[in-house]
Design an enzyme around this catalytic site. Structure first.
Site, PDB file in Angstrom:
ATOM      1  N   THR A  95      33.463  50.882  44.428  1.00 52.35           N
ATOM      2  CA  THR A  95      33.905  49.617  45.009  1.00 52.35           C
ATOM      3  C   THR A  95      34.857  49.807  46.177  1.00 52.35           C
ATOM      4  OG1 THR A  95      33.617  48.434  42.917  1.00 52.35           O
ATOM      5  CG2 THR A  95      35.137  47.464  44.520  1.00 52.35           C
ATOM      6  N   CYS A 121      28.768  52.044  39.644  1.00 49.02           N
ATOM      7  CA  CYS A 121      30.203  52.007  39.372  1.00 49.02           C
ATOM      8  C   CYS A 121      30.470  53.266  38.563  1.00 49.02           C
ATOM      9  CB  CYS A 121      30.594  50.756  38.601  1.00 49.02           C
ATOM     10  SG  CYS A 121      32.334  50.704  38.163  1.00 49.02           S
ATOM     11  N   THR A 122      31.550  53.941  38.863  1.00 45.32           N
ATOM     12  CA  THR A 122      31.757  55.250  38.253  1.00 45.32           C
ATOM     13  C   THR A 122      31.948  55.184  36.747  1.00 45.32           C
ATOM     14  OG1 THR A 122      34.030  55.030  39.093  1.00 45.32           O
ATOM     15  CG2 THR A 122      32.561  56.499  40.277  1.00 45.32           C
ATOM     16  N   GLU A 123      32.123  53.967  36.186  1.00 44.20           N
ATOM     17  CA  GLU A 123      32.224  53.836  34.734  1.00 44.20           C
ATOM     18  C   GLU A 123      30.898  53.494  34.051  1.00 44.20           C
ATOM     19  OE1 GLU A 123      36.222  53.051  36.477  1.00 44.20           O
ATOM     20  OE2 GLU A 123      34.282  52.098  36.795  1.00 44.20           O
ATOM     21  N   THR A 150      35.578  56.186  43.297  1.00 46.31           N
ATOM     22  CA  THR A 150      35.246  54.813  42.961  1.00 46.31           C
ATOM     23  C   THR A 150      34.208  54.336  43.955  1.00 46.31           C
ATOM     24  OG1 THR A 150      36.073  52.533  43.215  1.00 46.31           O
ATOM     25  CG2 THR A 150      37.397  54.263  44.175  1.00 46.31           C
TER      26      THR A 150
END
Length: 229
Positions: A85, A196-198, A83
């Protein structure tokens, strides 16, 4: 091959991407039936998100620290926090931990510098875009991050938490992300960090005009480099 310890679940969607990519990259490098040696600890993101929203970062850091120590006891040689964040808490997470953390911002900054670029646009959670723990690390590496305007930051953040973390992708959100990325290019960004990993669920090199650095993919490549070193 060293064992990579993955601390994930923040969100589960991104951790699934890490597992799939690490398996694909290992197969590409070694062929045959090879797969990576991994330990994965996946947390309940609902609990972490509440701590984020309430500003209880120290408590969240205690949780990450406990889990990092558990991964070390389990035999991990390298730690990967899956992640962007939660790298806000990297120092607290690694207190008393004897194995190295591969920091996602460092891996990303190195990839951008290796490509001869220096002004990355950044699309991520509001925490990552607006706080210094990430952008400051990019600046320390000699880069000049370009951030979305306030309304674009809010919309980027909303889509991550309300949709992408729940594995929801929509054409309208993809179109909005493409527009935000385009505006960053207009502001002088020479590349784009999917910070952001998404975010890679909506953006990639096919719908962004500048070079794209997907932090999940960059992080996985760097982790395997260390695992094979």
């Amino acid at each position: 091959m060293k064992t990579i310890g993955i601390l994930g679940g923040m969100s589960a969607a991104s951790t699934q991407l890490y597992y799939a990519e690490l398996c694909r990259l290992t197969r590409d490098r070694l062929g045959g039936l090879h797969s990576p040696q991994l330990l994965i600890r996946s947390l309940d993101f609902a609990e972490i998100e509440v701590l984020q929203a309430k500003g209880y970062w120290e408590r969240a850091g205690d949780i990450l620290n406990e889990e990092a120590k558990a991964l070390e006891r389990g035999g991990a040689d390298i730690l990967v926090l899956a992640t962007n964040t939660m790298h806000k808490l990297a120092d607290q997470m690694m207190s008393g931990v004897g194995i190295p953390l591969l920091h996602i911002a460092d891996a990303t900054a190195q990839a951008i510098r290796d490509a001869g670029l220096r002004r990355p646009g950044l699309m991520a959670t509001a925490f990552t875009m607006e706080q210094d723990f990430y952008t400051g690390r990019l600046r320390d590496a000699g880069l000049e991050p370009v951030l979305p305007n306030e309304s674009d930051r809010a919309e980027t953040h909303r889509i991550i938490y309300e949709e992408l973390c729940k594995d929801i992708t929509t054409p309208s959100s993809e179109a909005e992300y493409v527009r935000i990325a385009s505006r960053l290019g207009d502001e002088g960004a020479d590349c784009l960090i999917l910070g952001c990993t998404e975010v890679g669920m909506l953006l990639n090199q096919t719908n962004v005009s500048v070079p794209v650095f997907d932090t999940t993919l960059v992080h996985c490549e760097a982790a395997l480099d260390q695992a094979f070193h």
